[in-house]
Design a protein around this motif. Sequence first.
Motif, PDB file in Angstrom:
ATOM      1  N   LEU A 505       0.798  -1.146   0.016  1.00  0.00           N
ATOM      2  CA  LEU A 505       0.019  -0.162   0.048  1.00  0.00           C
ATOM      3  C   LEU A 505       0.843   1.108   0.157  1.00  0.00           C
ATOM      4  CD1 LEU A 505      -2.919   1.566   0.215  1.00  0.00           C
ATOM      5  CD2 LEU A 505      -2.574   1.055   2.818  1.00  0.00           C
ATOM      6  N   LEU A 506       1.953   1.281   0.782  1.00  0.00           N
ATOM      7  CA  LEU A 506       2.655   2.247   0.798  1.00  0.00           C
ATOM      8  C   LEU A 506       3.294   2.564  -0.462  1.00  0.00           C
ATOM      9  CD1 LEU A 506       4.357   2.160   4.492  1.00  0.00           C
ATOM     10  CD2 LEU A 506       2.541   3.564   3.625  1.00  0.00           C
ATOM     11  N   GLN A 507       3.824   1.420  -1.153  1.00  0.00           N
ATOM     12  CA  GLN A 507       4.507   1.647  -2.442  1.00  0.00           C
ATOM     13  C   GLN A 507       3.723   2.039  -3.568  1.00  0.00           C
ATOM     14  OE1 GLN A 507       5.967  -2.137  -3.770  1.00  0.00           O
ATOM     15  NE2 GLN A 507       7.282  -2.523  -2.052  1.00  0.00           N
ATOM     16  N   SER A 508       2.303   1.825  -3.449  1.00  0.00           N
ATOM     17  CA  SER A 508       1.314   2.198  -4.492  1.00  0.00           C
ATOM     18  C   SER A 508       1.221   3.618  -4.500  1.00  0.00           C
ATOM     19  CB  SER A 508       0.038   1.420  -4.457  1.00  0.00           C
ATOM     20  OG  SER A 508      -0.746   1.922  -2.967  1.00  0.00           O
ATOM     21  N   CYS A 509       1.347   4.237  -3.043  1.00  0.00           N
ATOM     22  CA  CYS A 509       0.882   5.789  -2.792  1.00  0.00           C
ATOM     23  C   CYS A 509       2.223   6.557  -2.818  1.00  0.00           C
ATOM     24  CB  CYS A 509       0.572   5.590  -1.305  1.00  0.00           C
ATOM     25  SG  CYS A 509      -1.446   5.058  -1.342  1.00  0.00           S
ATOM     26  N   GLY A 510       3.358   5.804  -3.442  1.00  0.00           N
ATOM     27  CA  GLY A 510       4.509   6.774  -3.648  1.00  0.00           C
ATOM     28  C   GLY A 510       5.346   6.897  -2.379  1.00  0.00           C
ATOM     29  N   ARG A 511       5.190   5.915  -1.189  1.00  0.00           N
ATOM     30  CA  ARG A 511       6.041   5.666  -0.087  1.00  0.00           C
ATOM     31  C   ARG A 511       6.962   4.447   0.086  1.00  0.00           C
ATOM     32  NH1 ARG A 511       4.302  10.231  -0.850  1.00  0.00           N
ATOM     33  NH2 ARG A 511       3.587  11.589   0.567  1.00  0.00           N
ATOM     34  N   ALA A 512       7.437   4.252  -1.005  1.00  0.00           N
ATOM     35  CA  ALA A 512       8.369   2.978  -1.174  1.00  0.00           C
ATOM     36  C   ALA A 512       9.427   3.046  -0.099  1.00  0.00           C
ATOM     37  CB  ALA A 512       8.948   2.769  -2.661  1.00  0.00           C
ATOM     38  N   TRP A 513      10.064   3.968   0.314  1.00  0.00           N
ATOM     39  CA  TRP A 513      11.241   3.803   1.051  1.00  0.00           C
ATOM     40  C   TRP A 513      10.759   3.566   2.416  1.00  0.00           C
ATOM     41  CZ3 TRP A 513      16.029   3.149  -0.090  1.00  0.00           C
ATOM     42  CH2 TRP A 513      16.673   3.626  -1.369  1.00  0.00           C
ATOM     43  N   THR A 514       9.679   4.063   3.075  1.00  0.00           N
ATOM     44  CA  THR A 514       9.182   3.711   4.239  1.00  0.00           C
ATOM     45  C   THR A 514       8.966   2.224   4.463  1.00  0.00           C
ATOM     46  OG1 THR A 514       8.079   6.060   4.092  1.00  0.00           O
ATOM     47  CG2 THR A 514       7.428   4.309   5.924  1.00  0.00           C
ATOM     48  N   GLY A 515       8.388   1.461   3.527  1.00  0.00           N
ATOM     49  CA  GLY A 515       8.074   0.223   3.425  1.00  0.00           C
ATOM     50  C   GLY A 515       9.354  -0.596   3.396  1.00  0.00           C
ATOM     51  N   SER A 516      10.208  -0.277   2.695  1.00  0.00           N
ATOM     52  CA  SER A 516      11.531  -0.933   2.378  1.00  0.00           C
ATOM     53  C   SER A 516      12.470  -0.939   3.713  1.00  0.00           C
ATOM     54  CB  SER A 516      12.260  -0.579   1.324  1.00  0.00           C
ATOM     55  OG  SER A 516      12.711   0.955   1.476  1.00  0.00           O
ATOM     56  N   TYR A 517      12.428   0.225   4.361  1.00  0.00           N
ATOM     57  CA  TYR A 517      12.988   0.325   5.745  1.00  0.00           C
ATOM     58  C   TYR A 517      12.471  -0.341   6.879  1.00  0.00           C
ATOM     59  CZ  TYR A 517      15.523   4.427   3.795  1.00  0.00           C
ATOM     60  OH  TYR A 517      16.361   5.248   3.083  1.00  0.00           O
ATOM     61  N   VAL A 518      11.133  -0.345   6.828  1.00  0.00           N
ATOM     62  CA  VAL A 518      10.754  -1.244   7.863  1.00  0.00           C
ATOM     63  C   VAL A 518      10.665  -2.681   7.818  1.00  0.00           C
ATOM     64  CG1 VAL A 518       8.224  -1.783   8.878  1.00  0.00           C
ATOM     65  CG2 VAL A 518       8.971   0.711   8.372  1.00  0.00           C
ATOM     66  N   LEU A 519      10.659  -3.249   6.525  1.00  0.00           N
ATOM     67  CA  LEU A 519      10.720  -4.703   6.070  1.00  0.00           C
ATOM     68  C   LEU A 519      12.103  -5.001   6.409  1.00  0.00           C
ATOM     69  CD1 LEU A 519       8.485  -5.123   2.828  1.00  0.00           C
ATOM     70  CD2 LEU A 519       8.190  -5.882   5.282  1.00  0.00           C
ATOM     71  N   ALA A 520      13.285  -4.237   6.028  1.00  0.00           N
ATOM     72  CA  ALA A 520      14.591  -4.449   6.299  1.00  0.00           C
ATOM     73  C   ALA A 520      14.888  -4.653   7.745  1.00  0.00           C
ATOM     74  CB  ALA A 520      15.499  -3.509   5.505  1.00  0.00           C
ATOM     75  N   ALA A 521      14.415  -3.627   8.463  1.00  0.00           N
ATOM     76  CA  ALA A 521      14.230  -3.567  10.048  1.00  0.00           C
ATOM     77  C   ALA A 521      13.800  -4.954  10.856  1.00  0.00           C
ATOM     78  CB  ALA A 521      13.816  -2.290  10.610  1.00  0.00           C
ATOM     79  N   ALA A 522      12.787  -5.251  10.217  1.00  0.00           N
ATOM     80  CA  ALA A 522      11.933  -6.664  10.680  1.00  0.00           C
ATOM     81  C   ALA A 522      12.946  -7.708  10.450  1.00  0.00           C
ATOM     82  CB  ALA A 522      10.669  -6.614   9.949  1.00  0.00           C
ATOM     83  N   VAL A 523      13.628  -7.909   9.369  1.00  0.00           N
ATOM     84  CA  VAL A 523      14.320  -8.843   8.856  1.00  0.00           C
ATOM     85  C   VAL A 523      15.705  -9.007   9.839  1.00  0.00           C
ATOM     86  CG1 VAL A 523      15.711 -10.122   7.152  1.00  0.00           C
ATOM     87  CG2 VAL A 523      13.659  -9.193   6.571  1.00  0.00           C
ATOM     88  N   LEU A 524      16.390  -7.781   9.920  1.00  0.00           N
ATOM     89  CA  LEU A 524      17.391  -7.767  10.756  1.00  0.00           C
ATOM     90  C   LEU A 524      17.198  -8.096  12.087  1.00  0.00           C
ATOM     91  CD1 LEU A 524      19.202  -4.497   9.510  1.00  0.00           C
ATOM     92  CD2 LEU A 524      19.454  -6.924   8.837  1.00  0.00           C
ATOM     93  N   THR A 525      16.151  -7.742  12.797  1.00  0.00           N
ATOM     94  CA  THR A 525      15.510  -7.769  14.018  1.00  0.00           C
ATOM     95  C   THR A 525      15.298  -9.121  14.214  1.00  0.00           C
ATOM     96  OG1 THR A 525      14.704  -5.636  14.052  1.00  0.00           O
ATOM     97  CG2 THR A 525      13.869  -7.376  15.859  1.00  0.00           C
ATOM     98  N   ALA A 526      14.615 -10.035  13.329  1.00  0.00           N
ATOM     99  CA  ALA A 526      14.463 -11.452  13.303  1.00  0.00           C
ATOM    100  C   ALA A 526      15.828 -12.287  13.482  1.00  0.00           C
ATOM    101  CB  ALA A 526      13.508 -11.934  12.093  1.00  0.00           C
ATOM    102  N   VAL A 527      16.575 -11.704  12.591  1.00  0.00           N
ATOM    103  CA  VAL A 527      17.943 -12.492  12.335  1.00  0.00           C
ATOM    104  C   VAL A 527      18.773 -12.427  13.702  1.00  0.00           C
ATOM    105  CG1 VAL A 527      20.277 -12.608  11.480  1.00  0.00           C
ATOM    106  CG2 VAL A 527      18.181 -12.365  10.005  1.00  0.00           C
ATOM    107  N   ALA A 528      18.639 -11.187  14.312  1.00  0.00           N
ATOM    108  CA  ALA A 528      19.458 -11.127  15.638  1.00  0.00           C
ATOM    109  C   ALA A 528      18.953 -11.943  16.724  1.00  0.00           C
ATOM    110  CB  ALA A 528      19.455  -9.436  15.982  1.00  0.00           C
ATOM    111  N   LEU A 529      17.394 -11.741  17.017  1.00  0.00           N
ATOM    112  CA  LEU A 529      16.724 -12.586  17.961  1.00  0.00           C
ATOM    113  C   LEU A 529      17.056 -14.190  17.650  1.00  0.00           C
ATOM    114  CD1 LEU A 529      13.353 -10.544  18.217  1.00  0.00           C
ATOM    115  CD2 LEU A 529      15.280 -10.522  19.710  1.00  0.00           C
ATOM    116  N   LEU A 530      16.854 -14.604  16.594  1.00  0.00           N
ATOM    117  CA  LEU A 530      17.155 -16.009  16.338  1.00  0.00           C
ATOM    118  C   LEU A 530      18.399 -16.463  16.450  1.00  0.00           C
ATOM    119  CD1 LEU A 530      15.069 -16.779  13.085  1.00  0.00           C
ATOM    120  CD2 LEU A 530      14.506 -17.233  15.244  1.00  0.00           C
ATOM    121  N   ALA A 531      19.602 -15.515  16.259  1.00  0.00           N
ATOM    122  CA  ALA A 531      20.864 -15.871  16.597  1.00  0.00           C
ATOM    123  C   ALA A 531      21.260 -15.915  18.059  1.00  0.00           C
ATOM    124  CB  ALA A 531      21.899 -14.830  15.948  1.00  0.00           C
ATOM    125  N   ALA A 532      20.413 -14.938  18.777  1.00  0.00           N
ATOM    126  CA  ALA A 532      20.574 -14.898  20.436  1.00  0.00           C
ATOM    127  C   ALA A 532      19.766 -16.099  21.087  1.00  0.00           C
ATOM    128  CB  ALA A 532      20.285 -13.742  20.892  1.00  0.00           C
TER     129      ALA A 532
END
Length: 567
Positions: A505-532
């Motif tokens: 939805l954010l991509q279709s409304c011209g806010r692609a960077w916001t969605g990409s930042y949040v998804l990238a942060a979610a992946v990094l957080t998940a990797v850190a929690l799984l590694a710990a």
Amino acid sequence: MSGPMSLLSRVAGGGMAALPELPRPRRVPSWAVGDPVAELAERLSAACSAAVHPDEIAAVLESEGLTDEQITGRYGHPDLFSLARELFETVPRRFPEPEPADDPWQVDVWRCVLRGLTFALPGVAYVLGGRWAGGDDGPFGVSRAVAAWGAAALCGWGWNQALAHRAHLHLLAQRPRAAARCLVTGAAVGACLAGAAAAAVAGPGHLSALAFAAGQSVYVASATVLLVLGRERSLLYVLTPLAVAVACGAGGLPSPAVAAVLVATAAAAGGAALATALRTALTGEPPERGPAKPPRAPWRERVRADRGAQLRARASRFGRSRAKTGTDTRTTPGRFARRTAGRFARRAAGPGTDTRTGLVSSLRTLPEAARLLWRADDGVTDAKGLSPYLSLPHGMAGLAGGALVVAAALTGEFVAALTVSMGVAEWLLFRFRSRCLTALRGTTVHERLLARSWRVLAGCLALYAVALAALAAVEAAVVPGAAAWNPAHLSVLLALGGTLWLSLLLQSCGRAWTGSYVLAAAVLTAVALLAAHTATAGTVLRLVCAGAAAVLLTAALTMTGRVTTHR
């Protein structure tokens, strides 16, 4: 005596003269008598009634030259904005209705369902390729073959999503040949990168798994070309034999037969993609896209009309044939074959091409189509390229979203239901933009637009959640070894699905960077929690996706209330 006294003496003496008519003062409404603010509202009623925000009235008051002393002394307000706010609340909204315009977000629901099938059907290939998934242990607790397939899928998702966005930019700029050239070259490079990623993860000694990963990369790249150019049916035709083979129990066939089926599917997808790109380059026309088709007449009337048109056309052809010098009008097998070949040639060659020589002429047009594919729309060999920065956030979002989906697949969540729901998600995106555009055209106050857009967003999210829950129930009942339909697995599915939908939805409304930042942060957080080793994989995925969905929802609520978002 002259002047006013002489005029009065003449009137008194009987010499009545025609007096000039003096302009009458403007009648002040009863509600405005004695109230300076009401008088100001009546004087500026035209500007106040057409305003959609108090700041517009403040600008008008400032242009009128009101000073701070006048605002505080005469009108009794502390500042200019307080006076503008009272005028905005006092004067009712009155402005002309906008002209009726077309809704660019209308879409055919069956087309979205078809695209959902094209998203889901490639998964049946893994049923046949599961025999090559074994081997020694690899990363993340899976074999090296499965890890190689995951690496190829992630690379393909990220690259091809950026490629699709880049091609759509060319189509929006009315450059279909540049879009076709971008798709062909980008798809080839993406397939090579995905194959290289699979080879780097699998290592030597896994030739069958590498071959499957290469076919997967070719198919994903070809599907990107066909979907961007609007050829969903061609992709469905390519995948239908594979689905039929799996349904008939092709998994029990020997490995050479299974490999032949998979190779044929990948080759057919690649051929269809290349043919579609060449046709676009030859005709120079973008794919047909637009609003949904208007409602059709009842089927009985359509059948009668079509039958009447066929009979009239047949009678006309028969009359012209009889008028010729003794020509036999019977259809022989040879004539039928020649006519069929001619029709095929005309369809393959496109409009404006000489098809008198049948299939030979269609083959001669291939070099011309290939030459036009590498030529810019303006006739210059070196076309002006777009900045890669424009498509970078879409590639990042595709890579991060693919990583979350792969993590859900490895933890045994509902991935098939999530894949099938992509068609519903796309339709809900179009529905959201269409309903918000309707709200923008029918709303006169900014706060009302904000409330209506929030209601539309809540409704679309609720519908998508219901669709996900229903598809998960079907997967749990039909697919062997699927996850149990319980609150634990449903919460992961709803959190992941809501995260992906809000990002789109954010991509279709011209806010692609916001969605990409949040998804990238979610992946990094998940990797850190799984590694710990803080919690199980399902719990980590649930918490991370729920947090990402909350952040994306906040961004969506802030963005959808803006007027400029829906223009």
